[in-house]
Scaffold this active site. Structure first.
Site, PDB file in Angstrom:
ATOM      1  N   ARG A   1       0.744  -1.066  -0.073  1.00 25.58           N
ATOM      2  CA  ARG A   1      -0.172   0.015  -0.084  1.00 25.58           C
ATOM      3  C   ARG A   1       0.821   1.536  -0.061  1.00 25.58           C
ATOM      4  NH1 ARG A   1      -2.638  -3.559  -1.108  1.00 25.58           N
ATOM      5  NH2 ARG A   1      -4.484  -4.260  -0.327  1.00 25.58           N
TER       6      ARG A   1
ATOM      7  N   SER B   1     -11.414  -0.706   2.667  1.00 26.57           N
ATOM      8  CA  SER B   1     -10.500  -0.902   3.994  1.00 26.57           C
ATOM      9  C   SER B   1     -10.170   0.338   4.539  1.00 26.57           C
ATOM     10  CB  SER B   1      -9.184  -1.659   4.064  1.00 26.57           C
ATOM     11  OG  SER B   1      -9.644  -2.771   3.293  1.00 26.57           O
TER      12      SER B   1
ATOM     13  N   GLU C   1      -5.912   3.845   5.895  1.00 29.11           N
ATOM     14  CA  GLU C   1      -5.200   3.600   4.410  1.00 29.11           C
ATOM     15  C   GLU C   1      -5.925   4.885   3.547  1.00 29.11           C
ATOM     16  OE1 GLU C   1      -5.810  -0.128   2.961  1.00 29.11           O
ATOM     17  OE2 GLU C   1      -6.702   0.742   1.142  1.00 29.11           O
TER      18      GLU C   1
END
Ligand SMILES: Cc1cc2nc3c(=O)[nH]c(=O)nc-3n(C[C@H](O)[C@H](O)[C@H](O)COP(=O)(O)OP(=O)(O)OC[C@H]3O[C@@H](n4cnc5c(N)ncnc54)[C@H](O)[C@@H]3O)c2cc1C
Length: 364
Positions: free
Chosen positions: A172, A241, A337
């Site tokens: 990520r 998420s 995130e």
């Protein structure tokens, strides 16, 4: 260049938060990028050459973006389009404009007999945002097929071709969230898909498929799994998420495992251990938790959902509350995130202080 004033962003963010911006620019050529006004990523920062410059945010399809305030900064939404296929003996080179939709690209490639992206089906968002956090799912990530990213640098007003190595992809993460953060924007992405293809069935849920499954069968299974587990933002607004899966060192992990023998864990090449943020949240009893118009999804504790709030601050309050519950139980800090955007630009929001009672975010 196409642009707009006093533009509503409610339909441009998957949380369906009511926000608007004073200006939005839609550059679709290099010449239009070069016409963009002088902007800064952060109006409060002293680290800017022009203190009169306005703050800005680069927006794709807004499926990983939370507008925290009703007023957003100036928005740049790149509109570079087009898909070009160059067939070589043993691979395909596919070049795609940043504004193309990711899932449509996955479907398009499969229809052309170009395989590799099937595990990444149904991830919302634009192609241009995919390198930023190196999107990933079901054992595959963007970096696996990236050959090159074309990036426009604001300072030099020129385009740069960045190789996969230049992009420094990680979990990520990429150079676009680090050294190149807000110094430019992605206009185009080039993929390399080897013709020698093998289904990637390592991930739970795909391991039930036959080894000789076709790419279409893999994609169909991925879509079925995702549709069962994840809410469709059009039905129930969310940004996927909300938190990253946390990484802890061996010592911390050993202590956690002693206390929670069933804790899901994924050892990393660098010795760290990745934990499942959704499991941690679930253990605090917050799966399905609802506070007024926002909540934690009933099937997937990592997804925060908006049942009808107009305010991004409601999501922030919920996120802080979850973060506190997880820290109190596991001493592990979950970090978001999702990108959080105020009128001044993007903010990292250290969410921890003052989480009780939920709804109090006075220390932002
Ligand atoms: C239901 C759901 C499921 C999801 N599942 C997954 C998943 O499985 N795996 C996963 O990795 N993600 C997942 N996500 C997150 C999201 O899909 C990705 O982060 C996606 O890449 C966001 O694309 P976007 O165009 O909407 O980006 P935006 O939200 O518009 O922007 C995200 C970031 O990228 C930057 N950005 C956007 N376009 C550009 C550009 N052209 N140049 C430079 N910077 C740019 C923005 O400034 C911002 O920092 C999910 C989201 C939802 C809603």
């Amino acid at each position: 260049m196409h642009s707009n004033r006093n533009y509503s962003l409610q339909s441009s963010n998957s949380f369906n938060i009511k926000a608007s911006c004073s200006h939005i620019y839609f550059p679709s050529t290099l010449a239009e990028l070069q016409q963009l006004p002088e902007l800064t990523a952060d109006k409060t920062s002293s680290n800017t050459s022009d203190n009169n410059a306005d703050s800005f945010y680069i927006l794709g399809e807004g499926s990983n973006t939370l507008f925290v305030e009703s007023q957003a900064p100036i928005i740049i939404q790149p509109k570079f389009t087009g898909i070009d296929i160059d067939e070589q003996d043993d691979h395909f080179v596919v070049t795609v404009g940043a504004a193309e939709n990711w899932h449509k690209l996955v479907c398009f490639c499969l229809a052309q007999g170009i395989y590799g992206l099937e595990n990444l089906a149904l991830i919302p968002g634009s192609v241009g945002a995919a390198p930023v956090q190196n999107i990933g799912a079901y054992g595959v990530e963007f970096a696996d097929f990236c050959q090159q990213v074309q990036w426009y640098e604001f300072a030099s007003k020129t385009l740069h071709s960045l190789t996969k190595q230049d992009c420094r992809f990680a979990y990520r993460d990429s150079i676009f969230k680090q050294a190149h953060y807000n110094k430019g924007l992605i206009t185009q992405v080039t993929f390399n898909f080897p013709k020698a293809w093998q289904a990637n069935l390592t991930y739970a849920g795909l391991d039930t498929l036959a080894q000789n499954s076709t790419a279409l069968e893999v994609m169909t299974q991925v879509i079925a799994l995702r549709s069962r587990k994840l809410p469709d933002p059009k039905q129930l607004p969310n940004a996927g998420s909300f938190f990253k899966n946390p990484l802890v060192n061996q010592k911390v992990f050993a202590q956690l495992q002693q206390q929670y023998p069933k804790i899901p864990h994924y050892p990393q090449a660098n010795g760290e251990v990745k934990l499942a943020a959704g499991w941690l949240i679930e253990q605090t009893g917050l799966k399905g938790f609802r506070h007024e118009a926002v909540g934690v999804h009933q099937q997937q504790a990592l997804v925060l959902v908006n049942y009808g709030s107009d305010f991004g601050s409601d999501i922030i309050s919920l996120a802080k509350y979850i973060q506190r519950q997880v820290v109190d139980k596991f001493s592990v800090l979950l970090t978001p995130e999702v990108r959080m955007v105020t009128q001044q630009g993007e903010r990292s929001f250290s969410l921890l202080p003052d989480v009780n009672p939920i709804g109090d975010n006075s220390n932002d």
